[in-house]
Design a protein around this motif. Structure first.
Motif, PDB file in Angstrom:
ATOM      1  N   GLN A   1      -1.159  -4.838  -3.544  1.00  0.00           N
ATOM      2  CA  GLN A   1      -2.137  -5.904  -3.759  1.00  0.00           C
ATOM      3  C   GLN A   1      -3.007  -6.099  -2.516  1.00  0.00           C
ATOM      4  O   GLN A   1      -4.225  -6.268  -2.621  1.00  0.00           O
ATOM      5  CB  GLN A   1      -1.434  -7.215  -4.116  1.00  0.00           C
TER       6      GLN A   1
ATOM      7  N   ARG B   1       9.194  -5.673  -4.928  1.00  0.00           N
ATOM      8  CA  ARG B   1       8.312  -6.802  -4.565  1.00  0.00           C
ATOM      9  C   ARG B   1       7.487  -6.479  -3.321  1.00  0.00           C
ATOM     10  O   ARG B   1       6.292  -6.769  -3.266  1.00  0.00           O
ATOM     11  CB  ARG B   1       9.141  -8.074  -4.347  1.00  0.00           C
TER      12      ARG B   1
ATOM     13  N   LYS C   1       4.800  -4.021  -4.268  1.00  0.00           N
ATOM     14  CA  LYS C   1       3.755  -4.670  -5.056  1.00  0.00           C
ATOM     15  C   LYS C   1       2.828  -5.475  -4.156  1.00  0.00           C
ATOM     16  O   LYS C   1       1.599  -5.425  -4.295  1.00  0.00           O
ATOM     17  CB  LYS C   1       4.406  -5.576  -6.108  1.00  0.00           C
TER      18      LYS C   1
END
Length: 198
Positions: free
Chosen positions: A30, A23, A26
């Protein structure tokens, strides 16, 4: 000695840690993508604003595009000896028109250009060099003797290849239309079944 935790508990803790790390990675990706997108949008927007700002900027961009197109033509010219030879011949023809104008001007001044021998000022150049070295005309003659045959052979080979490509690119001649003749009657043959002996 502390008690050893059970294996399923270790696997569960490890999977929770790996999920948390995935997470975080990610989110980091992003954020990096958003920063890159914002940078590209800012760059494109500022470029568009600069282009729309004044006619001089638009003219500069148009000139750059024109130079790129001409550069592509120049590259094609350098890679095609046949095209280069044609360009050279066109330049020589243009120079020849200037020569005719100069000859007419010379005749108007009372000098007959057919009686003047052009030696390229070889004697004067030799004198300026102290009798040593080669003049421009001598270097040109040496270059023509050494490379002239090679250049002619390359040009002939390139012309032959270009002619072959053009011949291959042209569509084949359409076959002559067939004349309809009366159809011969078709004979039908009836085949008898083969009977194998007893």
């Amino acid at each position: 000695m502390p008690p050893i935790p059970e294996a399923p508990q270790l696997e569960e803790d490890l999977s929770v840690l790996l999920d948390e790390q995935a997470r975080r990675l990610k989110k980091k990706r992003q954020r990096a993508n958003w920063v890159i997108l914002a940078f590209l949008l800012t760059l494109g927007g500022s470029g568009g604003a600069w282009y729309a700002k004044s006619p001089e900027n638009r003219a500069a961009v148009a000139e750059i595009l024109q130079n790129l197109k001409e550069g592509r033509k120049d590259i094609a010219l350098v890679t095609d000896p046949v095209e280069m030879a044609q360009q050279f011949d066109e330049s020589l023809a243009e120079i020849n028109t200037r020569k005719e104008a100069i000859d007419q001007a010379s005749m108007a001044m009372g000098i007959d250009p057919t009686n003047v021998a052009e030696d390229g000022m070889n004697a004067e150049m030799k004198d300026m060099m102290g009798g040593e070295g080669r003049t421009v005309a001598e270097r040109n003659l040496m270059l023509k003797q050494n490379m002239g045959g090679f250049a002619d052979a390359q040009l002939k080979r390139a012309q032959a290849k270009k002619a072959a490509r053009e011949a291959k690119a042209q569509p084949a001649a359409a076959p002559a239309p067939r004349q309809e003749t009366a159809a011969a009657p078709v004979r039908q043959t009836v085949s008898q079944p083969i009977v194998l002996g007893n």
